[in-house]
Write a protein that holds these residues in place. Structure first.
Motif, mmCIF file in Angstrom:
data_model
loop_
_atom_site.group_PDB
_atom_site.id
_atom_site.type_symbol
_atom_site.label_atom_id
_atom_site.label_comp_id
_atom_site.label_asym_id
_atom_site.label_seq_id
_atom_site.Cartn_x
_atom_site.Cartn_y
_atom_site.Cartn_z
ATOM 1 N N ALA A 1 -67.387 105.621 5.518
ATOM 2 C CA ALA A 1 -67.092 104.678 4.432
ATOM 3 C C ALA A 1 -66.521 103.357 4.931
ATOM 4 N N PHE A 2 -66.044 103.327 6.166
ATOM 5 C CA PHE A 2 -65.379 102.122 6.669
ATOM 6 C C PHE A 2 -66.222 101.320 7.661
ATOM 7 N N LEU A 3 -67.339 101.875 8.109
ATOM 8 C CA LEU A 3 -68.052 101.293 9.245
ATOM 9 C C LEU A 3 -68.806 100.003 8.926
ATOM 10 N N ARG A 4 -69.118 99.759 7.668
ATOM 11 C CA ARG A 4 -69.905 98.568 7.327
ATOM 12 C C ARG A 4 -69.049 97.399 6.865
ATOM 13 N N ARG A 5 -67.747 97.525 6.969
ATOM 14 C CA ARG A 5 -66.879 96.416 6.598
ATOM 15 C C ARG A 5 -67.091 95.245 7.560
ATOM 16 N N GLU A 6 -66.963 94.039 7.025
ATOM 17 C CA GLU A 6 -67.206 92.845 7.844
ATOM 18 C C GLU A 6 -66.254 92.770 9.032
ATOM 19 N N GLU A 7 -64.996 93.125 8.826
ATOM 20 C CA GLU A 7 -64.035 93.048 9.925
ATOM 21 C C GLU A 7 -64.383 94.028 11.036
ATOM 22 N N VAL A 8 -64.992 95.143 10.671
ATOM 23 C CA VAL A 8 -65.413 96.127 11.673
ATOM 24 C C VAL A 8 -66.580 95.575 12.480
ATOM 25 N N GLY A 9 -67.520 94.950 11.791
ATOM 26 C CA GLY A 9 -68.645 94.342 12.487
ATOM 27 C C GLY A 9 -68.216 93.249 13.440
ATOM 28 N N ASN A 10 -67.241 92.440 12.997
ATOM 29 C CA ASN A 10 -66.742 91.359 13.848
ATOM 30 C C ASN A 10 -66.052 91.910 15.089
ATOM 31 N N MET A 11 -65.258 92.956 14.907
ATOM 32 C CA MET A 11 -64.588 93.562 16.052
ATOM 33 C C MET A 11 -65.595 94.227 16.988
ATOM 34 N N ALA A 12 -66.617 94.859 16.406
ATOM 35 C CA ALA A 12 -67.625 95.542 17.229
ATOM 36 C C ALA A 12 -68.364 94.559 18.122
ATOM 37 N N SER A 13 -68.639 93.364 17.613
ATOM 38 C CA SER A 13 -69.370 92.379 18.407
ATOM 39 C C SER A 13 -68.566 91.939 19.619
ATOM 40 N N VAL A 14 -67.241 92.010 19.501
ATOM 41 C CA VAL A 14 -66.358 91.635 20.617
ATOM 42 C C VAL A 14 -66.129 92.823 21.549
ATOM 43 N N SER A 15 -65.718 93.949 20.985
ATOM 44 C CA SER A 15 -65.337 95.105 21.814
ATOM 45 C C SER A 15 -66.529 95.696 22.565
ATOM 46 N N SER A 16 -67.739 95.570 22.008
ATOM 47 C CA SER A 16 -68.915 96.149 22.670
ATOM 48 C C SER A 16 -69.240 95.458 23.981
ATOM 49 N N ALA A 17 -68.710 94.257 24.177
ATOM 50 C CA ALA A 17 -68.975 93.521 25.418
ATOM 51 C C ALA A 17 -67.971 93.853 26.518
ATOM 52 N N VAL A 18 -66.960 94.636 26.185
ATOM 53 C CA VAL A 18 -65.938 94.997 27.172
ATOM 54 C C VAL A 18 -66.455 96.177 28.004
ATOM 55 N N PRO A 19 -66.549 96.025 29.316
ATOM 56 C CA PRO A 19 -67.114 97.086 30.172
ATOM 57 C C PRO A 19 -66.441 98.442 29.996
ATOM 58 N N GLU A 20 -65.123 98.457 29.835
ATOM 59 C CA GLU A 20 -64.406 99.725 29.676
ATOM 60 C C GLU A 20 -64.792 100.432 28.382
ATOM 61 N N VAL A 21 -65.067 99.665 27.342
ATOM 62 C CA VAL A 21 -65.515 100.247 26.075
ATOM 63 C C VAL A 21 -66.891 100.875 26.252
ATOM 64 N N ARG A 22 -67.777 100.169 26.894
ATOM 65 C CA ARG A 22 -69.129 100.677 27.115
ATOM 66 C C ARG A 22 -69.095 101.936 27.983
ATOM 67 N N ALA A 23 -68.229 101.938 28.992
ATOM 68 C CA ALA A 23 -68.127 103.101 29.875
ATOM 69 C C ALA A 23 -67.607 104.317 29.122
ATOM 70 N N HIS A 24 -66.600 104.104 28.266
ATOM 71 C CA HIS A 24 -66.042 105.220 27.498
ATOM 72 C C HIS A 24 -67.065 105.774 26.507
ATOM 73 N N LEU A 25 -67.767 104.888 25.809
ATOM 74 C CA LEU A 25 -68.775 105.349 24.850
ATOM 75 C C LEU A 25 -69.946 106.007 25.563
#
Length: 225
Positions: free
Chosen positions: A86-110
């Protein structure tokens, strides 16, 4: 030990649509990697981390435990034991995802979470580096492609169905440019795995592509018996 199907290919080839259909036919889990990145973003927001604080994102990302399962045929994304669809399509989540997805440590953990999910379940996963990087040991690897003209026509049709005007040549140009970027990026570039089966969907319907992949799956499972 799960049975894994990896579907890679360029933008607009229909990977997600096909992957979801194949997963449904086989009662496998479709691993929505985009939803996992959004769940990570939600975790950052709930932890009180701002998109500008890359150091904090890097430091705290391993605290997110994300998995996917199905209930009554619907995908359920679970973050640290709680359902978060229910929370994943919020605009603030999308904005954060666009930033955090570029962090190598985030990509490695996922990446590790995705591999864990695939190790424990039968899954279908699509993207640009699934068969080469994320699931290199997948039993079935498909490289799904289509001509730039075909992908542009599909995109034009999608936009027109939404009542939007669009220029075919401009969309085709964008597709070709994106292919070039994806194939030449430094991290996990788009390429066909050596043991992947090439499937060109230019002249095929969705049903025909799905049937082709199911046939390949049947051949693989027969060989293992």
């Amino acid at each position: 030990m799960g049975f894994n199907i990896a579907i890679d290919g360029p933008a607009g080839a229909g990977k997600s649509t096909i992957a979801k259909r194949v997963a449904k036919e086989l009662s496998f889990i479709y691993v929505d990697t985009g939803a996992m990145y959004r769940a990570m973003a939600l975790y950052m927001i709930n932890t009180g981390i701002s998109p500008e604080n890359t150091d904090a994102i890097r430091e705290h990302c391993t605290g997110a435990r994300i998995t996917i399962h199905y209930e009554n045929g619907e995908q359920v994304v679970v973050l640290n034991g709680k359902k978060v669809n229910a929370f994943l399509r919020r605009e603030e989540v999308g904005n954060m995802a666009s930033v955090s997805s570029a962090v190598p440590e985030v990509r490695a953990h996922l990446l590790q979470l995705q591999r864990n999910l695939a190790a424990e379940n039968n899954v279908v996963m699509d993207g640009r580096d699934i068969g080469t990087t994320i699931l290199p040991e997948a039993e079935v690897k498909i490289y799904l492609t289509a001509s730039a003209d075909t992908r542009a026509r599909r995109r034009v049709r999608e936009l027109e169905e939404k009542g939007l005007n669009c220029d075919f040549e401009e969309i085709k140009k964008d597709i070709i440019e994106r292919d070039t970027r994806d194939m030449n990026r430094e991290v996990s570039p788009l390429r066909q795995a050596e043991d992947a089966i090439l499937l060109d969907s230019s002249d095929l319907t969705i049903e025909q592509v799905v049937e082709s992949i199911l046939d390949i799956f049947k051949q693989k499972t027969t060989q293992k018996m």
